[in-house]
Design a protein around this motif. Structure first.
Motif, short mmCIF file in Angstrom:
data_model
loop_
_atom_site.label_atom_id
_atom_site.label_comp_id
_atom_site.label_asym_id
_atom_site.label_seq_id
_atom_site.Cartn_x
_atom_site.Cartn_y
_atom_site.Cartn_z
N LEU A 164 21.15 -32.86 23.28
CA LEU A 164 21.31 -31.76 23.74
C LEU A 164 20.15 -30.68 22.95
N VAL A 165 19.57 -29.75 23.97
CA VAL A 165 18.62 -28.78 23.77
C VAL A 165 19.17 -27.40 23.80
N GLY A 166 19.36 -26.76 22.53
CA GLY A 166 20.05 -25.36 22.49
C GLY A 166 19.09 -24.17 23.13
N ALA A 167 19.35 -23.11 23.92
CA ALA A 167 18.49 -22.11 24.29
C ALA A 167 19.32 -20.90 24.36
N LEU A 168 18.53 -19.37 24.22
CA LEU A 168 19.05 -18.36 24.41
C LEU A 168 18.70 -18.18 25.86
N GLY A 169 19.04 -16.81 26.22
CA GLY A 169 19.06 -16.54 27.62
C GLY A 169 18.88 -15.07 27.87
N ASP A 218 20.10 -17.51 14.54
CA ASP A 218 21.80 -18.09 15.00
C ASP A 218 21.42 -19.48 15.69
N LEU A 219 20.51 -19.42 16.61
CA LEU A 219 20.46 -20.56 17.47
C LEU A 219 19.88 -21.89 16.72
N PHE A 220 19.07 -21.51 15.79
CA PHE A 220 18.54 -22.54 14.59
C PHE A 220 19.53 -23.12 13.78
N GLY A 221 20.48 -22.24 13.22
CA GLY A 221 21.58 -22.52 12.35
C GLY A 221 22.63 -23.38 13.24
N LYS A 222 22.94 -23.12 14.60
CA LYS A 222 24.08 -23.81 15.31
C LYS A 222 23.22 -25.28 15.67
N THR A 223 22.18 -25.18 16.14
CA THR A 223 21.27 -26.51 16.17
C THR A 223 21.45 -27.33 15.01
N LYS A 224 21.32 -26.87 13.95
CA LYS A 224 21.57 -27.79 12.80
C LYS A 224 22.85 -28.07 12.45
N LEU A 235 25.38 -28.76 14.55
CA LEU A 235 25.53 -29.81 15.64
C LEU A 235 25.17 -31.05 15.20
N THR A 236 23.77 -31.10 14.57
CA THR A 236 23.30 -32.43 14.19
C THR A 236 23.94 -32.94 12.99
N GLU A 237 24.58 -31.91 12.15
CA GLU A 237 25.08 -32.61 11.03
C GLU A 237 26.53 -33.11 11.43
N ASP A 238 27.00 -32.54 12.47
CA ASP A 238 28.34 -32.85 12.80
C ASP A 238 28.08 -34.05 13.64
N GLY A 239 27.09 -34.77 13.84
CA GLY A 239 26.95 -36.11 14.73
C GLY A 239 25.99 -36.15 16.02
N LEU A 240 25.76 -34.97 16.51
CA LEU A 240 24.95 -34.99 17.59
C LEU A 240 23.62 -35.15 17.14
N SER A 241 22.78 -35.21 18.52
CA SER A 241 21.22 -34.88 18.07
C SER A 241 20.82 -33.81 18.74
N TYR A 299 18.54 -30.38 19.49
CA TYR A 299 17.13 -29.54 19.63
C TYR A 299 17.31 -28.21 20.15
N MET A 300 16.21 -27.51 20.01
CA MET A 300 16.10 -26.18 20.63
C MET A 300 14.78 -25.58 20.88
N TYR A 301 14.95 -24.54 22.20
CA TYR A 301 13.92 -24.08 22.50
C TYR A 301 13.58 -22.61 21.77
N THR A 302 12.50 -22.31 21.21
CA THR A 302 12.36 -20.89 20.79
C THR A 302 12.14 -19.95 21.75
N GLY A 303 12.33 -18.63 21.64
CA GLY A 303 12.30 -17.71 22.68
C GLY A 303 13.46 -17.52 23.44
#
Length: 396
Positions: free
Chosen positions: A94-99, A109-115, A117-123, A125-129
Motif C-alpha cells: 500500500l501507498v500512504g498519503a495525506l489529503g 507522522d505519515l513517514f512513521g506510520k509507513t515504517k 506497517l512495514t515492520e508489522d509485515g506489510l510492504s 510506501y508513501m507519497y510526499t506532500g
C-alpha cells in the motif's frame, strides 16, 4: 523456512492453471506443474491449496494510513488504518498519503506510520506532500525526498478541480512534476504525481496544459477519483487514450452514488468498452479518507469513511456483475498499480517477485490466507501477524 504451496489454481494475474509454487527468502523461487523436493533435509513447510485460487497480493495505491478527513471539524478526523484491516482485505502493498489536512496531520507522522506497517509485515510506501501547493516535504523539497527516503515513491495527492485544494497554476504543477520526474530518475523510482481530481468543471485540463506547455509526459500524472461522475469518466477515457493511466476509487456510499458517482466496477467495464487498454486502469480504496457529502452550495452535509476492504469488493463485483474477465479485473488491483508506481517486485506471480499472494475460495472469492514477503499474515481464515501491542502468541 521454505514454503511449498501445492495444487493451487494460479492467476498471475493471467491464468497459469494448477501449479505448485516454492517460496524461499521472501521471494517466489519456482513455479512448476509439480515440485518435488522430497528427501532433501530442508526446513520446508508444505501447504496443500487444492481447490484454492492463488492470486497476487493486492496493491492499493491510495490509503490514508494516518487517517484523513477533518472537513467537518476536529471531531470528523478519521482514524488510522490498522494492520488487521489491511490483512483482512488482502492488501499486501500500500501507498500512504495525506489529503486535505496537512496541518493537524503531518508528513512526519505519515513517514512513521509507513515504517510501522512495514515492520508489522506489510510492504508500505508513501507519497510526499498533500492536497496543498507549495508541497510540504521531509527534506525540504520533492526531489530530495525521493532520492534520500526509501519509502517515498512519488508526490501527492495534489488536488485539482477541487475547492479544498490550493488551486495550483500550470507553472506550479509543472515544477512539481519536473522535480518528481528527476528525483525518480536519480533514485530509480517512478516519481509519479498522484492527482486528486475534484468535481470542478475544469476536470483534467490542467494536466493536459502542463503536457502541452512543458512537454512533460502525461504518464507522470496519476489521476484518481475518475469515477466521480460520467463526465469525469469521459475525460479520463480521453486522458488514457493520450497515454496516461487512470484510477477509480473503490470506497463510496449510497448517498454519493445517488449524486452521480459510478462504482469502480461499473467505471472499469465502461472504460474497457470504450477501448481503454486494461493496462492503463487501476482501482484504489482511498481507505480511511473521508467520504464527504456537499450540498449544492458547497456546504458539508454528511461524512463517512473509506474502507480498504472495498478494493476486493469492487474487483470481484466487476467480474460478477459487469462481466469483466477475472484476469483483467484482478490486474487493476495487482499488476497495473504496481507498474504505475514503479513497484516492480509487486503485483504478479512470477519467479523472482516478492512472495505476496492471497488464497481465495473459488466460489465465494473470500480471502482465506494472505502472505507478504514470504510470511503468512493470515492463514486458514485467521490472522497470524501481530503488532507490537498484541501480546498473544501466534504461529506464522
Amino acid at each position: 523456512m521454505l514454503t511449498l504451496i501445492k495444487n493451487a489454481q494460479l492467476f498471475a494475474p493471467r491464468n497459469l492453471g494448477e501449479c505448485d509454487l516454492l517460496v524461499a527468502d521472501g521471494r517466489i523461487a519456482l513455479i512448476e506443474r509439480h515440485i518435488d523436493i522430497g528427501g532433501a533435509s530442508l526446513p520446508l513447510k508444505v501447504i496443500d491449496a487444492k481447490g484454492k485460487l492463488l492470486v497476487p497480493g493486492y496493491v492499493d495505491t491510495l490509503v490514508h494510513i494516518t487517517g484523513g478527513g477533518g472537513e467537518g471539524g476536529f471531531n470528523s478526523r478519521t482514524p488510522e488504518l490498522t494492520l488487521a484491516e489491511a490483512v483482512g482485505a488482502g492488501v499486501t502493498t500500500l501507498v500512504g498519503a495525506l489529503g486535505t489536512d496537512a496541518d493537524t496531520r503531518s508528513i512526519e507522522d505519515l513517514f512513521g506510520k509507513t515504517k510501522a506497517l512495514t515492520e508489522d509485515g506489510l510492504s508500505c510506501y508513501m507519497y510526499t506532500g498533500s492536497y496543498e501547493v507549495p508541497v510540504r516535504t521531509l527534506t525540504g523539497n520533492v526531489r530530495s525526498d525521493l532520492i534520500f527516503l526509501d519509502p517515498v515513491i512519488g508526490v501527492g495527492e495534489i488536488a485539482i478541480a477541487d475547492h479544498r485544494g490550493s488551486q495550483p497554476t500550470v507553472q506550479e504543477l509543472a515544477r512539481i512534476a519536473s522535480d518528481a520526474n528527476v528525483g525518480g530518475m536519480i533514485s530509480g523510482k517512478s516519481g509519479i504525481v498522484m492527482i486528486h481530481v475534484g468535481a470542478g468543471r475544469e476536470q483534467l485540463e490542467l494536466l493536459h496544459q502542463v503536457h502541452r506547455d512543458f512537454e512533460l509526459r502525461l504518464s507522470l500524472f496519476y489521476p484518481t477519483h475518475i469515477n466521480r461522475s460520467r463526465a469525469l469518466l469521459e475525460a479520463g477515457i480521453e486522458f488514457a487514450r493520450k497515454g496516461g493511466s487512470i484510477d477509480f476509487t473503490a470506497s463510496t456510499t449510497e448517498h454519493i452514488l445517488a449524486m452521480g458517482e459510478l462504482r469502480a466496477s461499473e467505471a472499469l467495464a465502461l472504460a474497457l468498452e470504450a477501448g481503454v487498454s486494461e493496462n492503463q486502469i487501476t482501482i484504489s480504496s482511498d481507505a480511511q479518507g473521508s467520504l464527504p457529502h456537499f450540498d449544492q452550495a458547497g456546504r458539508l452535509d454528511g461524512l463517512e469513511i473509506g474502507r480498504i476492504g472495498s478494493l476486493h469488493e469492487e474487483w470481484t463485483r466487476a467480474v460478477r456483475e459487469h462481466q469483466v474477465s477475472f484476469s483483467t479485473a484482478l490486474a487493476t488491483v495487482t499488476r497495473n498499480p504496481a507498474k504505475v508506481t514503479g513497484l516492480h517486485r509487486k503485483g504478479e506471480i512470477a519467479v523472482g517477485k516478492d512472495a505476496d499472494f492471497n488464497l481465495l475460495e473459488p466460489d465465494s472469492l473470500t480471502i482465506d490466507s494472505v502472505m507478504c514477503r514470504g510470511r503468512w499474515l493470515q492463514h486458514n481464515g485467521k490472522r497470524v501477524a501481530k503488532t507490537a501491542f498484541e501480546h498473544v502468541e501466534v504461529e506464522a
